[in-house]
Design a protein around this motif. Structure first.
Motif, short mmCIF file in Angstrom:
data_model
loop_
_atom_site.label_atom_id
_atom_site.label_comp_id
_atom_site.label_asym_id
_atom_site.label_seq_id
_atom_site.Cartn_x
_atom_site.Cartn_y
_atom_site.Cartn_z
N SER A 73 53.18 36.19 45.83
CA SER A 73 52.49 36.13 45.22
C SER A 73 53.38 36.32 44.07
O SER A 73 52.81 36.08 42.46
CB SER A 73 51.49 37.11 45.15
OG SER A 73 51.19 37.49 47.05
N TYR A 78 50.40 35.43 40.35
CA TYR A 78 49.28 36.53 41.47
C TYR A 78 49.68 37.94 41.79
O TYR A 78 50.08 38.38 42.74
CB TYR A 78 48.85 35.79 42.59
CG TYR A 78 48.26 34.65 42.73
CD1 TYR A 78 47.61 34.19 41.42
CD2 TYR A 78 47.73 33.68 43.44
CE1 TYR A 78 46.71 33.27 41.16
CE2 TYR A 78 47.51 32.36 43.34
CZ TYR A 78 46.30 32.23 41.84
OH TYR A 78 46.05 30.64 42.05
N GLY A 80 47.95 40.84 40.97
CA GLY A 80 46.33 41.60 42.47
C GLY A 80 46.84 41.11 43.49
O GLY A 80 46.72 42.37 44.40
N GLU A 81 47.83 40.39 44.10
CA GLU A 81 47.61 39.78 45.54
C GLU A 81 48.95 40.45 45.78
O GLU A 81 48.96 41.23 46.86
CB GLU A 81 48.36 38.42 45.47
CG GLU A 81 46.73 37.59 45.52
CD GLU A 81 45.80 38.20 46.34
OE1 GLU A 81 46.34 38.12 48.07
OE2 GLU A 81 45.11 38.89 46.34
N LEU A 139 44.91 44.22 36.54
CA LEU A 139 44.94 43.44 37.16
C LEU A 139 44.50 42.58 35.32
O LEU A 139 45.15 41.22 34.65
CB LEU A 139 44.20 42.36 37.54
CG LEU A 139 44.48 42.89 39.24
CD1 LEU A 139 43.29 42.32 39.68
CD2 LEU A 139 45.53 42.43 39.54
N THR A 144 46.87 38.71 34.29
CA THR A 144 46.61 37.64 35.87
C THR A 144 45.30 36.25 35.01
O THR A 144 44.75 36.20 35.59
CB THR A 144 45.73 38.43 36.49
OG1 THR A 144 46.58 39.81 36.93
CG2 THR A 144 45.99 38.02 39.00
N SER A 150 40.98 37.25 42.25
CA SER A 150 41.65 38.65 42.59
C SER A 150 41.22 39.71 42.46
O SER A 150 42.00 40.23 43.84
CB SER A 150 42.71 38.30 41.46
OG SER A 150 44.01 36.91 41.24
N THR A 151 40.32 40.01 41.75
CA THR A 151 39.35 41.35 42.16
C THR A 151 39.08 41.27 43.06
O THR A 151 38.58 42.18 44.12
CB THR A 151 38.39 41.23 41.03
OG1 THR A 151 39.29 41.30 39.77
CG2 THR A 151 37.71 42.76 41.00
N SER A 153 39.63 39.74 46.16
CA SER A 153 40.64 39.50 46.96
C SER A 153 41.20 41.15 47.22
O SER A 153 41.38 41.66 48.52
CB SER A 153 41.54 38.85 47.15
OG SER A 153 42.90 39.42 47.05
N LEU A 185 42.07 31.15 45.85
CA LEU A 185 43.21 31.44 44.87
C LEU A 185 44.29 30.54 45.34
O LEU A 185 45.06 29.74 43.91
CB LEU A 185 43.94 32.72 45.03
CG LEU A 185 42.61 33.48 44.65
CD1 LEU A 185 43.18 35.79 45.06
CD2 LEU A 185 43.43 34.19 42.98
#
Length: 226
Positions: A73, A78, A80-81, A139, A144, A150-151, A153, A185
């Motif tokens: 990630s 990414y 967030g991940e 994020l 991001t 992402s949120t 997730s 994603l």
């Protein structure tokens, strides 16, 4: 801890080997194998197969998967991940490992299943909302890419990890929901770099395995109530 491989049924062997074959083939067909992505996929699939059996080794492998996926990630930005798996999923997998070891089923081969109470559900709703909001602010500050997915997730990852720790069959539905978000994603990421197409395949296979895990745990629940 019982040997997770020894207790696999023929159906589970078939699911495990087929899943591994699909992700390995998808990596090879791109013409440029990413060893990290391939390793993460194989570890993740094995973790899900063991999780379906309620074996604590699944949580130990989830710790390793979180580390590998966090690096992948980071490579794609990414954030967030990366933050979710390294800062939340990994420590919760450690916590789940301890919890599962302390609560074995009567046969000693799997973790004892727990039924959710109204208190559990209220706590999950509150802390999921709080965690998701805090991560969203982080994020946004990090600019991001694809922040909406992402949120989402973050929320599904929190629920999946929490339900795993609580030892309920709904953990698998949490991870299956997260798989669907991650498929989107990584499809977006693969539009910029085809190297990440295998990651989309990986999470599709994860979704199939998570649904099998839910069915497997529900069968154990029904057998315990019979």
């Amino acid at each position: 801890m019982s040997n997770p491989i020894k207790n696999l049924t023929k159906k589970e062997w078939a699911l495990w080997l087929t899943s591994l074959a699909v992700v390995i083939a998808s990596n090879l067909l791109t013409g440029s194998v990413d060893p990290l992505t391939l390793a993460a996929a194989c570890v993740g699939i094995t973790s899900l197969i063991f999780a379906a059996k309620g074996n604590v080794w699944s949580q130990i492998l989830m710790i390793l998967f979180s580390l590998l996926y966090g690096v992948i990630s980071w490579q794609v930005r990414y954030w967030g991940e990366m933050i979710t798996y390294l800062g939340m999923t990994l420590p919760m997998a450690v916590w789940s490992t301890v919890t599962w070891l302390r609560n074995p089923a009567d046969n000693g081969k799997a973790v004892a299943i727990r039924r959710l109470t109204a208190k559990h559900i209220a706590g999950l709703a509150f802390f999921c909302t709080l965690t998701t909001w805090v991560f969203y602010l982080i994020l946004r500050a990090l600019d991001t890419p694809n922040i909406a997915f992402s949120t989402i997730s973050v929320a599904t990852s929190f629920l999946a990890a929490s339900l795993t720790m609580l030892r309920t069959s709904y953990y698998a539905l949490g991870y299956a929901s997260n798989d669907l978000v991650l498929i989107v994603l990584w499809m977006l990421a693969s539009l910029k770099n085809p190297l990440y197409i295998p990651v989309v395949v990986n999470f599709t296979i994860f979704f199939v395995n998570d649904m099998y895990g839910f069915i497997s745990w529900r069968k154990r629940e029904q057998a315990a109530l019979a």
